[in-house]
Design a protein around this motif. Structure first.
Motif, PDB file in Angstrom:
ATOM      1  N   ASN A  65      72.220 164.063  70.649  1.00  0.00           N
ATOM      2  CA  ASN A  65      72.008 162.923  69.885  1.00  0.00           C
ATOM      3  C   ASN A  65      73.006 161.673  69.761  1.00  0.00           C
ATOM      4  OD1 ASN A  65      72.246 164.617  67.981  1.00  0.00           O
ATOM      5  ND2 ASN A  65      70.698 164.508  66.271  1.00  0.00           N
ATOM      6  N   GLY A  66      73.634 161.981  70.408  1.00  0.00           N
ATOM      7  CA  GLY A  66      75.074 160.366  70.240  1.00  0.00           C
ATOM      8  C   GLY A  66      74.163 159.391  69.731  1.00  0.00           C
ATOM      9  N   LEU A  67      73.697 158.779  70.498  1.00  0.00           N
ATOM     10  CA  LEU A  67      74.050 156.910  69.625  1.00  0.00           C
ATOM     11  C   LEU A  67      72.808 157.112  68.139  1.00  0.00           C
ATOM     12  CD1 LEU A  67      73.564 154.149  70.515  1.00  0.00           C
ATOM     13  CD2 LEU A  67      71.567 154.365  72.013  1.00  0.00           C
ATOM     14  N   LEU A  68      71.729 157.610  68.761  1.00  0.00           N
ATOM     15  CA  LEU A  68      70.866 157.835  67.005  1.00  0.00           C
ATOM     16  C   LEU A  68      72.197 158.330  66.501  1.00  0.00           C
ATOM     17  CD1 LEU A  68      68.369 157.643  65.660  1.00  0.00           C
ATOM     18  CD2 LEU A  68      67.681 159.583  66.046  1.00  0.00           C
ATOM     19  N   TRP A 233      68.325 152.777  70.533  1.00  0.00           N
ATOM     20  CA  TRP A 233      68.903 151.734  70.992  1.00  0.00           C
ATOM     21  C   TRP A 233      69.914 150.761  70.921  1.00  0.00           C
ATOM     22  CZ3 TRP A 233      67.766 146.602  70.568  1.00  0.00           C
ATOM     23  CH2 TRP A 233      66.739 146.035  69.075  1.00  0.00           C
ATOM     24  N   LYS A 234      70.643 150.727  71.722  1.00  0.00           N
ATOM     25  CA  LYS A 234      71.304 148.958  71.223  1.00  0.00           C
ATOM     26  C   LYS A 234      71.641 147.937  72.157  1.00  0.00           C
ATOM     27  CE  LYS A 234      75.947 149.857  69.918  1.00  0.00           C
ATOM     28  NZ  LYS A 234      77.168 150.014  69.996  1.00  0.00           N
ATOM     29  N   LEU A 235      71.544 146.903  71.986  1.00  0.00           N
ATOM     30  CA  LEU A 235      72.190 145.459  72.456  1.00  0.00           C
ATOM     31  C   LEU A 235      74.395 146.303  72.767  1.00  0.00           C
ATOM     32  CD1 LEU A 235      71.666 143.390  74.004  1.00  0.00           C
ATOM     33  CD2 LEU A 235      72.669 141.850  72.547  1.00  0.00           C
ATOM     34  N   ASP A 236      73.742 146.373  74.510  1.00  0.00           N
ATOM     35  CA  ASP A 236      75.595 147.456  74.346  1.00  0.00           C
ATOM     36  C   ASP A 236      76.843 146.084  74.712  1.00  0.00           C
ATOM     37  OD1 ASP A 236      77.535 147.848  75.929  1.00  0.00           O
ATOM     38  OD2 ASP A 236      76.271 149.300  77.154  1.00  0.00           O
ATOM     39  N   GLU A 237      78.011 145.773  73.486  1.00  0.00           N
ATOM     40  CA  GLU A 237      78.862 145.100  73.175  1.00  0.00           C
ATOM     41  C   GLU A 237      79.558 144.898  74.172  1.00  0.00           C
ATOM     42  OE1 GLU A 237      77.803 148.082  71.018  1.00  0.00           O
ATOM     43  OE2 GLU A 237      78.573 147.721  69.617  1.00  0.00           O
ATOM     44  N   ARG A 238      79.861 145.834  75.798  1.00  0.00           N
ATOM     45  CA  ARG A 238      80.462 146.316  76.629  1.00  0.00           C
ATOM     46  C   ARG A 238      79.847 144.258  77.618  1.00  0.00           C
ATOM     47  NH1 ARG A 238      80.348 151.739  78.469  1.00  0.00           N
ATOM     48  NH2 ARG A 238      77.962 151.417  77.807  1.00  0.00           N
ATOM     49  N   PHE A 239      78.502 144.123  77.249  1.00  0.00           N
ATOM     50  CA  PHE A 239      78.315 142.482  77.719  1.00  0.00           C
ATOM     51  C   PHE A 239      78.317 141.604  76.947  1.00  0.00           C
ATOM     52  CE2 PHE A 239      76.778 146.414  80.276  1.00  0.00           C
ATOM     53  CZ  PHE A 239      77.273 146.302  81.707  1.00  0.00           C
ATOM     54  N   THR A 240      79.270 140.884  76.316  1.00  0.00           N
ATOM     55  CA  THR A 240      79.523 140.469  75.191  1.00  0.00           C
ATOM     56  C   THR A 240      80.624 139.974  75.095  1.00  0.00           C
ATOM     57  OG1 THR A 240      77.936 141.156  73.468  1.00  0.00           O
ATOM     58  CG2 THR A 240      79.132 139.582  73.165  1.00  0.00           C
ATOM     59  N   GLY A 241      81.377 138.647  75.571  1.00  0.00           N
ATOM     60  CA  GLY A 241      81.782 138.256  75.466  1.00  0.00           C
ATOM     61  C   GLY A 241      82.899 138.583  76.756  1.00  0.00           C
ATOM     62  N   TYR A 272      76.812 136.869  72.475  1.00  0.00           N
ATOM     63  CA  TYR A 272      75.910 137.673  71.219  1.00  0.00           C
ATOM     64  C   TYR A 272      75.955 139.161  71.603  1.00  0.00           C
ATOM     65  CZ  TYR A 272      71.525 138.473  68.826  1.00  0.00           C
ATOM     66  OH  TYR A 272      70.815 139.303  67.443  1.00  0.00           O
ATOM     67  N   ALA A 273      75.803 139.084  70.078  1.00  0.00           N
ATOM     68  CA  ALA A 273      75.946 141.117  70.042  1.00  0.00           C
ATOM     69  C   ALA A 273      75.312 140.941  68.802  1.00  0.00           C
ATOM     70  CB  ALA A 273      77.683 141.758  70.074  1.00  0.00           C
ATOM     71  N   GLY A 274      75.023 142.662  68.570  1.00  0.00           N
ATOM     72  CA  GLY A 274      74.951 142.636  67.064  1.00  0.00           C
ATOM     73  C   GLY A 274      72.636 143.395  66.882  1.00  0.00           C
ATOM     74  N   ALA A 275      72.517 143.506  67.366  1.00  0.00           N
ATOM     75  CA  ALA A 275      71.230 144.468  67.659  1.00  0.00           C
ATOM     76  C   ALA A 275      71.314 145.339  68.294  1.00  0.00           C
ATOM     77  CB  ALA A 275      70.598 143.211  68.811  1.00  0.00           C
ATOM     78  N   ALA A 276      70.438 146.521  66.856  1.00  0.00           N
ATOM     79  CA  ALA A 276      69.843 147.830  67.521  1.00  0.00           C
ATOM     80  C   ALA A 276      68.888 148.448  66.708  1.00  0.00           C
ATOM     81  CB  ALA A 276      71.270 148.578  67.054  1.00  0.00           C
ATOM     82  N   GLY A 277      68.124 149.576  67.217  1.00  0.00           N
ATOM     83  CA  GLY A 277      67.275 149.789  66.405  1.00  0.00           C
ATOM     84  C   GLY A 277      66.881 151.115  67.205  1.00  0.00           C
ATOM     85  N   TYR A 278      65.486 151.812  66.246  1.00  0.00           N
ATOM     86  CA  TYR A 278      65.663 153.138  66.586  1.00  0.00           C
ATOM     87  C   TYR A 278      63.478 153.171  66.615  1.00  0.00           C
ATOM     88  CZ  TYR A 278      65.064 154.711  61.852  1.00  0.00           C
ATOM     89  OH  TYR A 278      65.021 155.020  60.317  1.00  0.00           O
ATOM     90  N   LEU A 279      63.385 154.071  67.006  1.00  0.00           N
ATOM     91  CA  LEU A 279      61.979 154.439  67.008  1.00  0.00           C
ATOM     92  C   LEU A 279      61.458 155.762  67.219  1.00  0.00           C
ATOM     93  CD1 LEU A 279      59.012 153.389  67.231  1.00  0.00           C
ATOM     94  CD2 LEU A 279      59.130 153.764  69.710  1.00  0.00           C
ATOM     95  N   PHE A 280      60.945 156.468  65.553  1.00  0.00           N
ATOM     96  CA  PHE A 280      60.493 157.500  65.964  1.00  0.00           C
ATOM     97  C   PHE A 280      58.575 158.169  65.773  1.00  0.00           C
ATOM     98  CE2 PHE A 280      64.631 157.743  64.619  1.00  0.00           C
ATOM     99  CZ  PHE A 280      64.925 159.633  64.497  1.00  0.00           C
ATOM    100  N   VAL A 281      58.412 158.917  66.175  1.00  0.00           N
ATOM    101  CA  VAL A 281      56.288 158.972  66.725  1.00  0.00           C
ATOM    102  C   VAL A 281      56.324 160.562  66.349  1.00  0.00           C
ATOM    103  CG1 VAL A 281      54.637 159.444  67.865  1.00  0.00           C
ATOM    104  CG2 VAL A 281      56.600 157.287  67.802  1.00  0.00           C
TER     105      VAL A 281
END
Length: 332
Positions: A65-68, A233-241, A272-281
């Motif tokens: 669960n690395g990203l979480l 999930w997150k917006l991957d910063e490697r694709f910003t700038g 643009y950068a700075g978007a992330a989240g999670y979803l649990f069920v």
């Protein structure tokens, strides 16, 4: 997949979800549900992103669960600030008794029986808060929400039934200004990014409140501990700038205007950068055939988006409630 981030949280959860090795599996079920909700959520970049990333991850590869934990511990960067996500109220690390209390706490003053009733218009728990920098300037928004659906987790995991349930959702989303596509490992290498067996990647473009177009590359991971499922999930910063080989994959936003004839006019692209989240069920404790959907989103809101107004925050509660109702109707 135990389902979508149209959803909510509380403080009984542990800050970190320690140690367990989670197994990935096909949350296509959740992905279909989430995509359907995107027909409402497409106005909000990250909510739309959720529906998309839910459909990306491999069903075969086990991973941790690395990203979480990264999002819960270090958070997401917004400018010079690091903004950790709050842990879910209904954490899988809680004992059965504490988990039941945590789930019930989401009902608040509305009462537990009202919160879990089998109704399209049953309550949705929503918490919104502005994110500010050290000078007190608003730089983003945090949305935490949760609601109950009268469908068991097994159905939400069933690929075929969910595909039938939400057939045509992707096409509908495209018509409403939401476009997405998966990025396979070979494409990642071509883009200068090393493939990661634990993660899936995809490109998304969406329009927010008819004023801003946002596009970029999302990274997502799925987790399953048997009774409890999650997507981070997150917006991957490697694709910003940066200048990827294909300009389509830059993380960016553009102002959207219309001329006197109603034709769309896009402003210059801004990184643009700075978007992330999670979803649990997870199953609702003590209520057979019922699932709790809990989610959090952190979203950078540049000053140029809505001229500093509270437009996004004012629209979010209605969008979240309507999305929950759409999902409940679809599951009937």
């Amino acid at each position: 997949m135990q389902i979508l981030q149209s959803l909510d949280r509380f403080a009984l959860a542990a800050r970190r979800l320690p140690g367990k090795r989670w197994a990935a599996y096909s949350l296509v079920s959740l992905s279909r549900a989430t995509r359907s909700m995107c027909r409402t959520f497409h106005v909000l970049f990250v909510l739309g992103a959720l529906g998309f990333v839910a459909s990306l991850a491999s069903a075969e590869q086990p991973f941790g669960n690395g990203l979480l934990n990264e999002l819960l511990d270090r958070g997401v960067r917004i400018g010079d600030e690091s903004v950790p996500l709050h842990a879910p109220k209904a954490s899988p690390e809680l004992s059965e008794e504490k988990l039941s209390l945590a789930q019930q706490s989401l009902a608040g003053s509305r009462g537990w029986q009202s919160f879990i009733r089998d109704s399209v218009v049953a309550p949705v728990h929503i918490e919104l808060e502005y994110i500010t920098d050290q000078e007190g300037r608003r730089i983003g928004i945090r949305s935490h929400f949760a609601f109950v659906v009268h469908t068991d987790v097994a159905r939400l995991r069933d690929d075929r039934s969910m595909r039938e349930l939400f057939e045509g959702a992707a096409e509908a989303s495209n018509k409403e200004g939401f476009r997405s596509e998966a990025i396979d490992p070979h494409q990642l290498v071509d883009l200068g990014i090393e493939a990661d067996d634990n993660a899936s990647f995809g490109w998304l473009e969406t329009i927010l409140l008819n004023k801003v177009m946002v596009s970029g590359v999302l990274r997502s991971e799925r987790f399953d501990n048997g009774d409890y499922d999650a997507i981070a999930w997150k917006l991957d910063e490697r694709f910003t700038g940066r200048e990827p080989p294909h300009p389509r994959y830059r993380n960016q936003w553009r102002e959207l205007r219309r001329d006197e004839l109603g034709r769309k006019i896009l402003g210059p692209a801004v990184p643009y950068a700075g978007a992330a989240g999670y979803l649990f069920v997870s199953p609702v404790e003590g209520v057979d055939g019922t699932s709790l959907i809990e989610a959090e989103i952190v979203l950078h809101e540049p000053q140029g988006w809505f001229s500093g107004s509270n437009l996004l925050r004012s629209k979010l509660p209605l969008m979240i409630q309507e999305s929950a109702r759409k999902l409940r109707r679809a599951l009937r």
